[in-house]
Design an enzyme around this catalytic site. Sequence first.
Site, PDB file in Angstrom:
ATOM      1  N   LYS A  39       3.957 -19.854 -20.588  1.00  0.00           N
ATOM      2  CA  LYS A  39       4.439 -19.097 -20.779  1.00  0.00           C
ATOM      3  C   LYS A  39       5.786 -17.847 -19.980  1.00  0.00           C
ATOM      4  CE  LYS A  39       1.994 -19.524 -24.317  1.00  0.00           C
ATOM      5  NZ  LYS A  39       0.971 -18.505 -25.607  1.00  0.00           N
ATOM      6  N   GLU A  95       8.747 -19.526 -11.790  1.00  0.00           N
ATOM      7  CA  GLU A  95       7.070 -19.222 -12.519  1.00  0.00           C
ATOM      8  C   GLU A  95       7.409 -17.281 -12.209  1.00  0.00           C
ATOM      9  OE1 GLU A  95       4.797 -19.502 -13.486  1.00  0.00           O
ATOM     10  OE2 GLU A  95       3.271 -21.584 -12.470  1.00  0.00           O
ATOM     11  N   ASP A  99       0.101 -16.824  -7.849  1.00  0.00           N
ATOM     12  CA  ASP A  99      -1.276 -15.395  -7.589  1.00  0.00           C
ATOM     13  C   ASP A  99      -2.027 -16.488  -6.551  1.00  0.00           C
ATOM     14  OD1 ASP A  99      -4.025 -14.178  -7.809  1.00  0.00           O
ATOM     15  OD2 ASP A  99      -3.780 -14.132  -9.953  1.00  0.00           O
ATOM     16  N   LYS A 127       1.211 -12.359  -5.108  1.00  0.00           N
ATOM     17  CA  LYS A 127       0.127 -12.050  -4.993  1.00  0.00           C
ATOM     18  C   LYS A 127      -0.539 -12.224  -4.144  1.00  0.00           C
ATOM     19  CE  LYS A 127      -1.778 -10.047  -8.880  1.00  0.00           C
ATOM     20  NZ  LYS A 127      -3.008 -10.189 -10.164  1.00  0.00           N
TER      21      LYS A 127
END
Length: 174
Positions: A39, A95, A99, A127
């Site tokens: 989501k 996206e 990560d 990240k």
Amino acid sequence: MPMKPLIDAGTIAARVAELGRTITNDFLGKDLVIVPVLKGSYVFAADLVRHIELDVEIDFLGVRSYGDQEESSGVVQITTDLSSSIEGKHVILVEDIVDTGLTVSYLYENLVTRQPASLKLASLLHKPARTRVPVEIDYLGFTVEDVFIVGYGLDYAQKFRNLPYLAVLTDEGA
Ligand code: PRP
């Protein structure tokens, strides 16, 4: 839940507009399909597509990542698949955050078997401190530190997706 502002709405809007202009220039005259991964990416994707001045199709991928809540396990299940074929089309996967890289690398391998003309990745955030699978992000908003980020689509326990800016959850006062 205590939180500190990280990136304000104006800064996000300016960067998203820039990414939209770059995508427009890169895909002039081509059939483009934008694929937000649900989501978290829905807010970023909704803003991004309004800065892409091309005929684009939008299609969604719903995914569920198994494992503990805060870290992706690398085992990704597609819960909602694309509604039409991407064969021969130029595709940009969208996206909110890369990560560990596990989700995107799984999706990339899956989508590439469907023989798109090209497959690129746009991510609002990266990240790098948490990388487990290196991922090339073609259209990146911002690089962030290893902190827990919410807002502008990103959640903590499904909350805070509606914040118009990005913020860091802190444990101050916990
Ligand atoms: C987040 C994000 C990516 C994934 C990134 O989704 O939207 O899909 O985690 O993590 P990774 O690089 O470590 O794989 P999440 O599972 O939080 O679901 P959501 O998008 O529904 O919030």
